[in-house]
Design an enzyme around this catalytic site. Sequence first.
Site, PDB file in Angstrom:
ATOM      1  CE1 TYR A 295     -15.929 -20.961  -6.456  1.00  0.00           C
ATOM      2  CE2 TYR A 295     -13.976 -20.074  -5.492  1.00  0.00           C
ATOM      3  CZ  TYR A 295     -15.031 -19.913  -6.494  1.00  0.00           C
ATOM      4  OH  TYR A 295     -14.753 -19.167  -7.454  1.00  0.00           O
TER       5      TYR A 295
ATOM      6  CD  GLU B   9      -2.871   5.670   4.066  1.00  0.00           C
ATOM      7  OE1 GLU B   9      -3.541   5.425   3.346  1.00  0.00           O
ATOM      8  OE2 GLU B   9      -2.712   6.474   5.065  1.00  0.00           O
TER       9      GLU B   9
ATOM     10  CG  ASP C 272      -1.436   8.861   2.422  1.00  0.00           C
ATOM     11  OD1 ASP C 272      -0.065   8.917   2.486  1.00  0.00           O
ATOM     12  OD2 ASP C 272      -1.778   8.175   1.357  1.00  0.00           O
TER      13      ASP C 272
END
Length: 353
Positions: free
Chosen positions: A96, A186, A238
Amino acid sequence: MNRREIAINKLKSLGDVILDDVTQGRIPRIKVPSRGTSNIIYDEDKRHYVLGDRYGTRSMGNVKQIKKIGQMLYTANFCKDLVAREKTATLRELYYISEGWEVDFADQQESNIVGEDLEVTLGMTREELGLMPEEDGASVYGALTVREGDIEIDALRSGKSGYNISPTIDEVEFVDHDVERVIAVETMGMFHRLVQEKAYKKFDALIVGLKGQAARATRRFIKRVNEELNLPVYICNDGDPWGFHIAMVIISGSAKLAHVNHQLATPDAKFLGVTASDIINYDLPTDPLKDVDVVRLKELLQDPRYRGDFWKTEIKKMLTIGKKAEQQSFSKYGLEYVVDTYLPEKLEAVENQ
């Protein structure tokens, strides 16, 4: 010189190169190390991706490159001002702010790329140049005290969510610790389970909640505690190709960040699970592999980071059984099972290898 002074000098040197070319009557140009795939190499000795020795040249004699050079110099000047004033800006703020420049960016992806160009050209991370990502760092719980400026923070007394890793982690000092290892998980669901079951006390561990793909500050933190505090690092994710990848980015870095992997990768970190063998041995609840999972697992088999026997065996076994499992699947045996049974067994097996 301290980090701030080094950063300022390197940022100034970029402008000096241009001024020197102009003074000598040469067409101004900047050499930028190539980040193309052909220049990204897996270093077997370092155990992570590195950049090769190819360079590209951006020249003001090329009309198509003039704007890129201008954007790079404007960004370098902006970063120099940030570092000099001991301030930081997010990558979104950089985008920006460029709206007020004569060479603004078309979108944030373009400004992010210029930030990476500065990293690779100057040999410093964007965080050292005052540019911060939007994402949060990981949560850390355990007997670790750090100092940020004149403030000391005890990761055991920072609430149930622990200490949140600062984006400027290299400015953080490790004051004291009473732990023997790091266990990174995780999901925040597993992080809170380990905190509730006092895994930090049972295993004399720092518990790190990765929040999915680990942010750069998280990877830098893990590398620092491994090297500076001599703490072994264990990762529990996982049991699917995405969990494998999250672990491997911590261990061996990513191809995209080959230019800074030497500051982010922790090659000695160990993957605890969830493995395909765990799915079988612990009779875990599973989901069938989707087509995208199968494709990804086959891609991992071609990735040089997974060349070791352990990874090849587990990936092939997962393809054979056609199943995947989440960390929380151990809850089948009760909420305490992962801390009372699974982690002790896995840690003993890995630490005795």
